[in-house]
Design a protein around this motif. Structure first.
Motif, PDB file in Angstrom:
ATOM      1  N   UNK A   1       4.040  -2.572 -13.001  1.00 46.71           N
ATOM      2  CA  UNK A   1       5.273  -3.208 -13.475  1.00 46.71           C
ATOM      3  C   UNK A   1       5.141  -3.629 -14.937  1.00 46.71           C
ATOM      4  N   UNK A   2       3.929  -4.015 -15.340  1.00 54.85           N
ATOM      5  CA  UNK A   2       3.690  -4.428 -16.728  1.00 54.85           C
ATOM      6  C   UNK A   2       3.507  -3.246 -17.665  1.00 54.85           C
ATOM      7  N   UNK A   3       3.479  -2.024 -17.115  1.00 49.22           N
ATOM      8  CA  UNK A   3       3.324  -0.835 -17.932  1.00 49.22           C
ATOM      9  C   UNK A   3       1.898  -0.553 -18.364  1.00 49.22           C
ATOM     10  N   UNK A   4       0.894  -1.246 -17.770  1.00 51.54           N
ATOM     11  CA  UNK A   4      -0.505  -1.038 -18.156  1.00 51.54           C
ATOM     12  C   UNK A   4      -1.068   0.251 -17.584  1.00 51.54           C
ATOM     13  N   UNK A   5      -0.571   0.672 -16.420  1.00 48.31           N
ATOM     14  CA  UNK A   5      -0.970   1.961 -15.848  1.00 48.31           C
ATOM     15  C   UNK A   5       0.271   2.649 -15.304  1.00 48.31           C
TER      16      UNK A   5
ATOM     17  N   UNK B   1       2.803  -3.993   4.601  1.00 51.96           N
ATOM     18  CA  UNK B   1       3.951  -4.893   4.559  1.00 51.96           C
ATOM     19  C   UNK B   1       3.909  -5.812   3.338  1.00 51.96           C
ATOM     20  N   UNK B   2       2.705  -6.326   3.031  1.00 48.36           N
ATOM     21  CA  UNK B   2       2.550  -7.229   1.889  1.00 48.36           C
ATOM     22  C   UNK B   2       2.911  -6.528   0.585  1.00 48.36           C
ATOM     23  N   UNK B   3       2.463  -5.273   0.444  1.00 50.11           N
ATOM     24  CA  UNK B   3       2.744  -4.515  -0.776  1.00 50.11           C
ATOM     25  C   UNK B   3       4.239  -4.252  -0.929  1.00 50.11           C
ATOM     26  N   UNK B   4       4.910  -3.942   0.171  1.00 54.13           N
ATOM     27  CA  UNK B   4       6.352  -3.674   0.115  1.00 54.13           C
ATOM     28  C   UNK B   4       7.107  -4.927  -0.339  1.00 54.13           C
ATOM     29  N   UNK B   5       6.711  -6.086   0.198  1.00 54.03           N
ATOM     30  CA  UNK B   5       7.340  -7.348  -0.215  1.00 54.03           C
ATOM     31  C   UNK B   5       7.099  -7.607  -1.701  1.00 54.03           C
ATOM     32  N   UNK B   6       5.854  -7.342  -2.156  1.00 54.02           N
ATOM     33  CA  UNK B   6       5.502  -7.585  -3.558  1.00 54.02           C
ATOM     34  C   UNK B   6       6.282  -6.693  -4.511  1.00 54.02           C
ATOM     35  N   UNK B   7       6.779  -5.563  -4.011  1.00 52.20           N
ATOM     36  CA  UNK B   7       7.487  -4.618  -4.888  1.00 52.20           C
ATOM     37  C   UNK B   7       8.961  -4.974  -5.074  1.00 52.20           C
ATOM     38  N   UNK B   8       9.468  -5.944  -4.283  1.00 50.06           N
ATOM     39  CA  UNK B   8      10.875  -6.334  -4.420  1.00 50.06           C
ATOM     40  C   UNK B   8      11.123  -6.906  -5.825  1.00 50.06           C
ATOM     41  N   UNK B   9      12.183  -6.435  -6.444  1.00 49.02           N
ATOM     42  CA  UNK B   9      12.554  -6.947  -7.753  1.00 49.02           C
ATOM     43  C   UNK B   9      11.752  -6.378  -8.904  1.00 49.02           C
TER      44      UNK B   9
ATOM     45  N   UNK C   1      10.841   0.810 -10.910  1.00 50.06           N
ATOM     46  CA  UNK C   1      10.722   1.953  -9.999  1.00 50.06           C
ATOM     47  C   UNK C   1       9.268   2.343  -9.774  1.00 50.06           C
ATOM     48  N   UNK C   2       8.446   2.310 -10.823  1.00 52.81           N
ATOM     49  CA  UNK C   2       7.043   2.704 -10.696  1.00 52.81           C
ATOM     50  C   UNK C   2       6.305   1.793  -9.714  1.00 52.81           C
ATOM     51  N   UNK C   3       6.600   0.510  -9.753  1.00 47.00           N
ATOM     52  CA  UNK C   3       5.954  -0.437  -8.838  1.00 47.00           C
ATOM     53  C   UNK C   3       6.398  -0.189  -7.400  1.00 47.00           C
ATOM     54  N   UNK C   4       7.683   0.096  -7.205  1.00 41.25           N
ATOM     55  CA  UNK C   4       8.166   0.409  -5.854  1.00 41.25           C
ATOM     56  C   UNK C   4       7.541   1.707  -5.360  1.00 41.25           C
ATOM     57  N   UNK C   5       7.323   2.640  -6.261  1.00 39.25           N
ATOM     58  CA  UNK C   5       6.665   3.896  -5.888  1.00 39.25           C
ATOM     59  C   UNK C   5       5.243   3.657  -5.395  1.00 39.25           C
ATOM     60  N   UNK C   6       4.530   2.702  -6.019  1.00 38.93           N
ATOM     61  CA  UNK C   6       3.174   2.360  -5.580  1.00 38.93           C
ATOM     62  C   UNK C   6       3.205   1.839  -4.148  1.00 38.93           C
TER      63      UNK C   6
ATOM     64  N   UNK D   1       0.445  -3.013  -8.265  1.00 35.45           N
ATOM     65  CA  UNK D   1       1.897  -3.086  -8.470  1.00 35.45           C
ATOM     66  C   UNK D   1       2.208  -3.918  -9.713  1.00 35.45           C
ATOM     67  N   UNK D   2       1.495  -5.037  -9.875  1.00 38.31           N
ATOM     68  CA  UNK D   2       1.708  -5.885 -11.049  1.00 38.31           C
ATOM     69  C   UNK D   2       1.370  -5.179 -12.346  1.00 38.31           C
ATOM     70  N   UNK D   3       0.265  -4.453 -12.364  1.00 38.82           N
ATOM     71  CA  UNK D   3      -0.139  -3.714 -13.571  1.00 38.82           C
ATOM     72  C   UNK D   3       0.839  -2.578 -13.871  1.00 38.82           C
TER      73      UNK D   3
END
Length: 312
Positions: free
Chosen positions: A75-79, A223-231, A234-239, A71-73
């Motif tokens: 969000x950063x546009x790396x993938x 659940x952890x991934x969903x929390x990490x996607x807050x904020x 769109x691509x990160x939320x899709x992950x 999700x972090x990558x």
């Protein structure tokens, strides 16, 4: 009664989670700095992404950690999001490695592994220190499992607990819900599976109920991934939602076939713990390999469900 159950459960779970953290830290120090580069560089095809997700999950000992990193990558546009579908499928298979190791019932080696790991960690060189963390982590995991099994005796004498799991044996949905909620609370599907194995070894649960709990654990780990996607974008939320939808769909598809899955695992081994581990492996491998050829379609469906703001 409550103290006889709560004390070993609390200490055992603490040992287990601390062991997972120590093992993950050791692996991260050995290869974790390269993990982001691997995820970004070797995800050109769905098959490559699958293997990266599998190996990364084995190294980090956490499918949630790999998903959060992904999700972090993203969000950063790396993938791109499409590259992450294969990674998600790989994480589900990679997490079964830990379960298979736990099922080997190596509790008698817990203290020696812990002592050897601590001794290696005290050495001055970096490599043996990292390896020591991994070994000590495994020792703590097995020590935690051994400690949690102490609660099985009092639970067997509890009329309330017997009534609850008798009801669960009639409703696999309750087992699924139990696994989902408990894993979401403790952020570790491996811990939920280990506790289930301990209860199964004392014949407190039916195999179908145990497998329903394990399927629920697969959902709860999202659940952890969903929390990490807050904020995030769109691509990160899709992950995050791709991971969630895939695990929910897989659990619901397998739920009517728990008896058949139990029969297959019973054919492979007589050990209840190994049966649970093999069943989880079979479930995750079948779901991931069946979905792997359709990563583009899955990505398109998730984009439709979680659209970019620009498209709305």
């Amino acid at each position: 009664m409550i103290g006889a159950v709560l004390a070993p459960f609390t200490f055992g779970l603490s040992f287990f989670l601390l062991g997972m953290y120590a093992m993950r830290t050791g692996f991260q120090n050995l290869a974790g700095k390269r993990m982001a580069d691997w995820l970004a560089r070797f995800t050109r095809t769905p098959v490559h992404s699958f293997w990266v997700g599998l190996l990364s999950t084995f190294v980090l000992q956490s499918s949630s950690a790999v998903t959060v990193l992904t999700i972090g990558l993203t969000h950063a546009g790396m993938i791109g999001f499409a590259q992450t579908v294969g990674i998600i499928l790989g994480t589900n298979v990679g997490t079964t490695v830990t379960t298979e190791l736990i099922a080997l019932r190596l509790e008698s080696f817990a203290v020696p592994m812990l002592l050897v790991g601590v001794a290696m960690w005290l050495l001055p060189r970096r490599l043996p220190r990292c390896i020591g963390l991994v070994v000590a982590g495994f020792g703590l995991i097995f020590l935690g499992i051994d400690t949690m099994q102490v609660m099985a005796g009092p639970l067997q004498q509890s009329d309330t607990f017997r009534a609850l799991f008798l009801e669960s044996s009639h409703s696999i949905w309750l087992g699924l819900l139990t696994g989902t909620i408990f894993t979401a609370l403790i952020h570790s599907s491996s811990a939920t599976t280990a506790i289930t194995m301990g209860l199964m070894s004392h014949h407190i649960l039916s195999m179908e109920t145990a497998l329903a709990i394990v399927l629920g654990a697969n959902i709860g780990t999202c659940f952890t991934a969903v929390i990490a996607s807050f904020g995030t974008n769109a691509a990160s939320r899709q992950v995050a939602w791709c991971h969630t939808l895939f695990n929910v769909a897989g659990a619901l598809l397998f739920l009517p076939f728990l008896s058949q899955l139990a029969l297959v695992s019973a054919f492979l081994t007589d050990s209840p713990s190994m049966q649970i581990a093999h069943s989880q492996t079979i479930f995750n491998v079948i779901c991931s390999l069946a979905a792997l050829p359709f990563t583009r379609q899955i990505a398109a469906f998730v984009r439709w469900m979680v659209p970019d703001k620009k498209r709305t």
